[in-house]
Enzyme design. Structure first.
Site, PDB file in Angstrom:
ATOM      1  N   PHE A 129      65.545  69.816  27.558  1.00  0.00           N
ATOM      2  CA  PHE A 129      65.262  70.539  26.314  1.00  0.00           C
ATOM      3  C   PHE A 129      63.754  70.581  26.024  1.00  0.00           C
ATOM      4  O   PHE A 129      63.137  71.660  26.007  1.00  0.00           O
ATOM      5  CB  PHE A 129      66.071  69.871  25.192  1.00  0.00           C
ATOM      6  N   ILE A 130      63.141  69.431  25.866  1.00  0.00           N
ATOM      7  CA  ILE A 130      61.710  69.427  25.503  1.00  0.00           C
ATOM      8  C   ILE A 130      60.841  69.716  26.733  1.00  0.00           C
ATOM      9  O   ILE A 130      59.867  70.477  26.658  1.00  0.00           O
ATOM     10  CB  ILE A 130      61.303  68.082  24.846  1.00  0.00           C
ATOM     11  N   ASP A 145      63.759  67.292  37.961  1.00  0.00           N
ATOM     12  CA  ASP A 145      64.919  67.095  37.072  1.00  0.00           C
ATOM     13  C   ASP A 145      66.164  66.891  37.941  1.00  0.00           C
ATOM     14  O   ASP A 145      66.314  67.556  38.965  1.00  0.00           O
ATOM     15  CB  ASP A 145      65.111  68.321  36.171  1.00  0.00           C
ATOM     16  N   GLY A 158      69.667  68.338  31.796  1.00  0.00           N
ATOM     17  CA  GLY A 158      68.867  69.569  31.858  1.00  0.00           C
ATOM     18  C   GLY A 158      69.679  70.664  32.539  1.00  0.00           C
ATOM     19  O   GLY A 158      70.784  70.422  33.023  1.00  0.00           O
ATOM     20  N   ALA A 191      57.228  59.996  26.932  1.00  0.00           N
ATOM     21  CA  ALA A 191      58.034  60.367  25.765  1.00  0.00           C
ATOM     22  C   ALA A 191      58.827  59.159  25.317  1.00  0.00           C
ATOM     23  O   ALA A 191      59.788  58.761  25.978  1.00  0.00           O
ATOM     24  CB  ALA A 191      58.966  61.522  26.110  1.00  0.00           C
ATOM     25  N   TYR A 228      69.211  52.154  24.017  1.00  0.00           N
ATOM     26  CA  TYR A 228      68.249  53.247  24.211  1.00  0.00           C
ATOM     27  C   TYR A 228      66.898  52.861  23.604  1.00  0.00           C
ATOM     28  O   TYR A 228      65.851  52.985  24.238  1.00  0.00           O
ATOM     29  CB  TYR A 228      68.814  54.516  23.568  1.00  0.00           C
ATOM     30  N   LYS A 270      63.330  52.188  25.559  1.00  0.00           N
ATOM     31  CA  LYS A 270      62.118  52.940  25.196  1.00  0.00           C
ATOM     32  C   LYS A 270      60.992  51.987  24.776  1.00  0.00           C
ATOM     33  O   LYS A 270      59.829  52.189  25.105  1.00  0.00           O
ATOM     34  CB  LYS A 270      62.420  53.935  24.071  1.00  0.00           C
TER      35      LYS A 270
END
Ligand code: UDP
Length: 324
Positions: free
Chosen positions: A11-12, A31, A36, A117, A149, A153
């Site tokens: 998406f981003i 990817d 995706g 990210a 998650y 991160k």
């Protein structure tokens, strides 16, 4: 410049690719097409300066080969979506931890700058609003897979910042707040594409709990613009920066807005948290970024009003491109 975008068909990542190509840069998108899709890179694929490579970000040899041909890495690849993280916790942690480690070690070895990210999930259940980058974080218990998650991160940020300090690697961690817009799928539980799809079909809009929980939704176009400006900002490197919108809306108000903009006859159904498993029981009530550091780095922050964002998502879903 030539950029390696991990998660470049996501998406981003795919929006980042489009923006870089539009300004004359070259892009290699890596990817594994798990979340995706090739539709996301349809426009990019028409561009001579775009290459797509299907593969996983945990493949060190592949990441090394691609990165060696590029000037910088934008690491966007991750197993995302609360629903997916809960359904396949160990696999998503593997991609999120090992993928980030692979990218950072490659950046270190090849002396390439890397943008990571990260996520506002890292703030967890913090209640000092707005969330500033140097605030303490308050994660839930490890028996709740939801927080895996955020944990992965956060570890990624620690790795990045320590490599910056110890080895001089150029790293920049973006803590992305709720990012929405065309190409985001509702398949993994994200609220806006889910509500839009429900409203278009005149199905009930499923608001979890009483809907008083609130979020700030940033248009993916704005988030990409901020990311590219941060890349140019000397102040941003070696730090963590919040990226997103600080315009807050409750989920109940979002449901009403989506219904109105779709001219839909959907009911708004309040769904008990208990019936949506542990996805949301433990979720943060509010999540608002302090954007002072972002503003100090890039100046004005674009924040598209939520009404326009909702209209963009509706238009995309109505064209039938977004099916899930
Ligand atoms: N949500 C909801 N209905 C849905 C999906 C999500 O009410 O069908 C709520 C969810 O409980 C959360 C907010 O919408 O409060 C945003 O959820 P999302 O998964 O998009 O992002 P999160 O903020 O959880 O990362």
């Amino acid at each position: 410049m030539k950029f390696l975008i991990t998660g470049g068909a996501g998406f981003i990542g795919s929006h980042l690719a489009d923006a870089l190509l539009a300004r004359g840069d070259a892009v290699v998108a890596l990817d594994d097409l798990s979340t995706g899709s090739t539709e996301n890179i349809e426009r990019a694929r028409g561009h001579a300066s775009f290459e797509f490579c299907e593969g996983c970000v945990t493949d060190g040899a592949l990441v090394g080969r691609l990165a060696s041909e590029c000037d910088a890495i934008l690491h966007m690849a991750a197993a995302v979506g609360v629903r997916r993280v809960i359904a396949a916790t160990s696999a998503s942690m593997d991609v999120n931890l090992r993928g980030t480690q692979t990218v950072l070690q490659t950046a270190d070895r090849l002396a390439k700058p890397v943008v990571l990210a990260s996520s506002s999930e890292v703030y967890g259940k913090g209640h000092r609003i707005p969330f500033a980058e140097d605030d303490d974080v308050l994660l839930g218990a490890t028996c709740s897979p939801r927080w895996s998650y955020a944990g992965a991160k956060a570890v990624g940020e620690w790795l990045a910042l320590s490599l910056a300090r110890e080895h001089g690697v150029r790293v920049l961690c973006m803590r992305l707040f709720n990012t929405v817009g065309p190409r985001q799928t509702g398949r993994y539980g994200m609220v806006l594409p889910t509500f839009v799809r429900q409203a278009i079909r005149d199905e009930p809009l499923t608001v979890y709990g009483d809907g008083a929980q609130a979020r700030c939704f940033g248009h993916v176009r704005d988030v990409v613009a901020c990311a590219l400006r941060l890349f140019e900002s000397d102040k941003a490197w070696g730090t963590v920066v919040n990226v997103g919108s600080d315009l807050e809306i409750t989920i109940d108000a979002l449901a009403r807005l989506v219904r109105e903009r779709c001219a839909s006859s959907s009911e708004i159904e309040h769904v008990d948290y208990a019936s949506v498993s542990e996805i949301s029981i433990d979720e943060p009530l509010r999540r608002v970024p302090d954007l002072s550091r972002l503003r100090a780095c890039i100046g004005d922050v674009p924040t598209t009003p939520i009404e326009h964002i909702v209209d963009d998502v509706i238009a995309r879903v109505r064209t039938g491109v977004e099916t899930a």
